[in-house]
Write a protein that holds these residues in place. Sequence first.
Motif, PDB file in Angstrom:
ATOM      1  N   MET A 154       0.846  -1.190  -0.097  1.00 36.85           N
ATOM      2  CA  MET A 154       0.083   0.002   0.048  1.00 36.85           C
ATOM      3  C   MET A 154       0.921   1.175  -0.079  1.00 36.85           C
ATOM      4  SD  MET A 154      -3.390   0.374   2.465  1.00 36.85           S
ATOM      5  CE  MET A 154      -2.653   1.780   3.514  1.00 36.85           C
ATOM      6  N   SER A 155       0.597   2.346  -0.601  1.00 33.55           N
ATOM      7  CA  SER A 155       1.228   3.511  -0.726  1.00 33.55           C
ATOM      8  C   SER A 155       0.902   4.213   0.326  1.00 33.55           C
ATOM      9  CB  SER A 155       0.918   4.248  -2.143  1.00 33.55           C
ATOM     10  OG  SER A 155      -0.444   4.253  -2.208  1.00 33.55           O
ATOM     11  N   PRO A 156       2.048   5.178   0.787  1.00 31.07           N
ATOM     12  CA  PRO A 156       1.787   5.948   1.769  1.00 31.07           C
ATOM     13  C   PRO A 156       0.701   7.142   1.596  1.00 31.07           C
ATOM     14  CG  PRO A 156       3.777   6.503   0.695  1.00 31.07           C
ATOM     15  CD  PRO A 156       3.090   5.346   0.174  1.00 31.07           C
ATOM     16  N   LEU A 157       0.237   7.341   2.666  1.00 32.26           N
ATOM     17  CA  LEU A 157      -1.005   8.413   2.565  1.00 32.26           C
ATOM     18  C   LEU A 157      -0.455   9.957   2.171  1.00 32.26           C
ATOM     19  CD1 LEU A 157      -4.093   9.206   3.025  1.00 32.26           C
ATOM     20  CD2 LEU A 157      -3.364   9.854   5.206  1.00 32.26           C
ATOM     21  N   LYS A 158      -1.067  10.483   1.151  1.00 32.93           N
ATOM     22  CA  LYS A 158      -0.644  11.909   0.807  1.00 32.93           C
ATOM     23  C   LYS A 158      -1.291  12.540   1.526  1.00 32.93           C
ATOM     24  CE  LYS A 158      -0.565  14.801  -3.173  1.00 32.93           C
ATOM     25  NZ  LYS A 158      -0.566  14.713  -4.702  1.00 32.93           N
ATOM     26  N   VAL A 159      -0.637  13.265   2.242  1.00 30.97           N
ATOM     27  CA  VAL A 159      -1.587  14.648   3.157  1.00 30.97           C
ATOM     28  C   VAL A 159      -1.166  16.065   3.030  1.00 30.97           C
ATOM     29  CG1 VAL A 159      -2.542  15.188   5.559  1.00 30.97           C
ATOM     30  CG2 VAL A 159      -1.898  12.694   5.206  1.00 30.97           C
ATOM     31  N   GLU A 160      -2.159  16.956   2.733  1.00 25.55           N
ATOM     32  CA  GLU A 160      -1.613  18.333   2.532  1.00 25.55           C
ATOM     33  C   GLU A 160      -2.654  19.060   3.554  1.00 25.55           C
ATOM     34  OE1 GLU A 160      -0.453  19.888  -1.271  1.00 25.55           O
ATOM     35  OE2 GLU A 160      -1.377  21.650  -0.699  1.00 25.55           O
ATOM     36  N   VAL A 161      -2.208  19.880   4.523  1.00 31.51           N
ATOM     37  CA  VAL A 161      -3.015  20.815   5.406  1.00 31.51           C
ATOM     38  C   VAL A 161      -2.605  22.072   5.127  1.00 31.51           C
ATOM     39  CG1 VAL A 161      -3.883  21.210   7.645  1.00 31.51           C
ATOM     40  CG2 VAL A 161      -3.541  18.942   6.928  1.00 31.51           C
ATOM     41  N   ARG A 162      -3.360  23.131   4.891  1.00 29.79           N
ATOM     42  CA  ARG A 162      -2.950  24.743   4.463  1.00 29.79           C
ATOM     43  C   ARG A 162      -3.932  25.530   5.192  1.00 29.79           C
ATOM     44  NH1 ARG A 162      -3.326  23.710  -1.047  1.00 29.79           N
ATOM     45  NH2 ARG A 162      -4.165  25.721  -1.029  1.00 29.79           N
ATOM     46  N   ILE A 163      -3.535  26.290   5.994  1.00 23.71           N
ATOM     47  CA  ILE A 163      -4.485  27.322   6.500  1.00 23.71           C
ATOM     48  C   ILE A 163      -3.876  28.652   6.018  1.00 23.71           C
ATOM     49  CG2 ILE A 163      -4.932  28.589   8.811  1.00 23.71           C
ATOM     50  CD1 ILE A 163      -5.428  25.584   8.972  1.00 23.71           C
ATOM     51  N   GLN A 164      -4.918  29.354   5.339  1.00 20.58           N
ATOM     52  CA  GLN A 164      -4.548  30.580   4.545  1.00 20.58           C
ATOM     53  C   GLN A 164      -5.886  31.577   4.545  1.00 20.58           C
ATOM     54  OE1 GLN A 164      -4.073  28.115   0.940  1.00 20.58           O
ATOM     55  NE2 GLN A 164      -5.998  29.292  -0.093  1.00 20.58           N
ATOM     56  N   SER A 165      -5.272  32.756   4.128  1.00 23.32           N
ATOM     57  CA  SER A 165      -6.293  33.667   4.047  1.00 23.32           C
ATOM     58  C   SER A 165      -7.018  34.075   2.721  1.00 23.32           C
ATOM     59  CB  SER A 165      -5.646  35.220   4.697  1.00 23.32           C
ATOM     60  OG  SER A 165      -4.607  35.688   3.751  1.00 23.32           O
ATOM     61  N   ASN A 166      -5.944  33.496   1.697  1.00 25.90           N
ATOM     62  CA  ASN A 166      -6.693  33.511   0.372  1.00 25.90           C
ATOM     63  C   ASN A 166      -7.366  32.493   0.033  1.00 25.90           C
ATOM     64  OD1 ASN A 166      -4.235  32.591   0.788  1.00 25.90           O
ATOM     65  ND2 ASN A 166      -4.066  32.251  -1.435  1.00 25.90           N
ATOM     66  N   ASP A 167      -8.463  32.790  -0.993  1.00 24.26           N
ATOM     67  CA  ASP A 167      -9.433  31.799  -1.583  1.00 24.26           C
ATOM     68  C   ASP A 167      -8.703  30.685  -2.249  1.00 24.26           C
ATOM     69  OD1 ASP A 167     -11.949  30.649  -2.221  1.00 24.26           O
ATOM     70  OD2 ASP A 167     -12.440  32.255  -3.724  1.00 24.26           O
ATOM     71  N   PHE A 168      -9.308  29.546  -2.621  1.00 25.04           N
ATOM     72  CA  PHE A 168      -8.816  28.527  -3.372  1.00 25.04           C
ATOM     73  C   PHE A 168      -9.848  28.165  -4.531  1.00 25.04           C
ATOM     74  CE2 PHE A 168     -11.102  27.275   0.497  1.00 25.04           C
ATOM     75  CZ  PHE A 168     -11.996  26.513   0.020  1.00 25.04           C
ATOM     76  N   ASP A 169      -9.122  27.418  -5.360  1.00 25.21           N
ATOM     77  CA  ASP A 169      -9.838  26.811  -6.800  1.00 25.21           C
ATOM     78  C   ASP A 169      -9.803  25.567  -6.565  1.00 25.21           C
ATOM     79  OD1 ASP A 169     -10.026  27.776 -10.049  1.00 25.21           O
ATOM     80  OD2 ASP A 169      -9.686  25.491  -9.439  1.00 25.21           O
ATOM     81  N   ILE A 170     -11.084  25.143  -6.364  1.00 27.69           N
ATOM     82  CA  ILE A 170     -11.433  23.543  -6.067  1.00 27.69           C
ATOM     83  C   ILE A 170     -10.749  22.534  -7.158  1.00 27.69           C
ATOM     84  CG2 ILE A 170     -13.176  21.621  -5.540  1.00 27.69           C
ATOM     85  CD1 ILE A 170     -14.579  23.855  -4.146  1.00 27.69           C
ATOM     86  N   GLU A 171     -11.002  23.086  -8.442  1.00 27.36           N
ATOM     87  CA  GLU A 171     -10.386  22.154  -9.655  1.00 27.36           C
ATOM     88  C   GLU A 171      -8.873  22.080  -9.355  1.00 27.36           C
ATOM     89  OE1 GLU A 171     -11.900  20.513 -11.966  1.00 27.36           O
ATOM     90  OE2 GLU A 171      -9.914  19.834 -12.910  1.00 27.36           O
TER      91      GLU A 171
END
Lengths: 88, 88, 161, 161
Positions: free
Chosen positions: D1-18
Amino acid sequence: MSSKGIFRLLFFGRLRDISHNIDENQAIKDEIRSIKDLTSWLDAKDPVLGKELVKPFVLVSVNKNIVKNDYIISEGDEVAFLPPVTGG
Amino acid sequence: MSSKGIFRLLFFGRLRDISHNIDENQAIKDEIRSIKDLTSWLDAKDPVLGKELVKPFVLVSVNKNIVKNDYIISEGDEVAFLPPVTGG
Amino acid sequence: MSPLKVEVRIQSNDFDIEMEIENLRLDLANIGAIVTFCGLVREFECNEAGRNLDVLSKLILEHYPGMTEKCIEDIVKEAANKWNIEGVIVVHRVGTLNPNEKIVFVGVASAHRLEAFRAAEFIMDYLKVHATLWKKIVINGEQKWIEPKSSDHIKFQSWSD
Amino acid sequence: MSPLKVEVRIQSNDFDIEMEIENLRLDLANIGAIVTFCGLVREFECNEAGRNLDVLSKLILEHYPGMTEKCIEDIVKEAANKWNIEGVIVVHRVGTLNPNEKIVFVGVASAHRLEAFRAAEFIMDYLKVHATLWKKIVINGEQKWIEPKSSDHIKFQSWSD
């Protein structure tokens, strides 16, 4: 009163608004050894703040880990009082 | 054999691949009045196809609504045999 | 209560999820939660035992124009009878798709997250077993129609338990 | 099994879901399902009885830098212990937000949809009651800290039933 080092004291959310007169740098001393001591000391200093700190769901973290009331504060610790979270 | 109008006969998915010799325009006649008649007629014409049409989960629609075997075909109807779906 | 906003599209071209979400939100008031599902073409097709089969080279999707849209709209209306949702967009691609391409998008907007989660999952489960779409895979140059998964039928049945 | 990829970001700017989804999919193999949750600032805040309060003018979000990211990473790891998931991205905005702006994004990639749905919902439920984030609303020029909802605590508890 013998100082046993300095620790950092942070408040978040509603607790920050009512804790502006509390200095961020605090000294470990005979009255402030555990988290419980710290809460009592803050209550004596400012009963309005003290009342908020013992409300249900208020948590305390040290160095970004949640701790219990009997945690003994060390020099350089970052102690934070965290009101109930409301993220998401 | 008296013709009582033409209907459209469609096959989808795996059924289309094995029904290329079946004409899309079919006449309602004494042997083809209900869906059940149509299935029997197709089975007589092409037993390989006929066997597939009565398999579990194969559905029949008329004018894009699912119907039962006793549905009586009318002139201008669009009859479709639908194998088990695999979308998503 | 405002009427449910529903958009169902069957198309061969790809879609942009941010744009679909913006489209979904347009004219909707007081939305607190958007749950989306996006299905992708997997590189390996697994059998029911979960074992990898050969590497997939293409997926070919076929639908019944007119009926497929109607099936999906009916599914969305059924979801709206069960949960308080404000808007739903379903986009399903047809034609020839390569591994890792997007196949299907479901976006649900609601005031609250629980209802959006339930409705999105219900729509996908229902779509898998009731929308007139058929998949063919191309493996080693050979075409093969995909058999429906019994697990999809079991999962769908669980909504009426 | 491949390791879990995790990204956590706290930011003030907006994000693009795509773009977040493309980022999530990068380097992940054989993903079949992506479930996303996006939370938005609602125009009305409701009380626990579900009645609309005044129209919201601003939402102010505060976090505990370092700890908030750690809390969310722990939640993601707990989700990965419960379900087979390949990758998770969580983006949480802080600072001042207007009604209808995006607040939070959770994206979960998995081979199968059931696991992605469960994990995304779990992460959101857990985040609501365990991530060190605090919301203040501005209504009629007055600032007011938001009280935690008992419904969030009840919903979270249901995962251990």
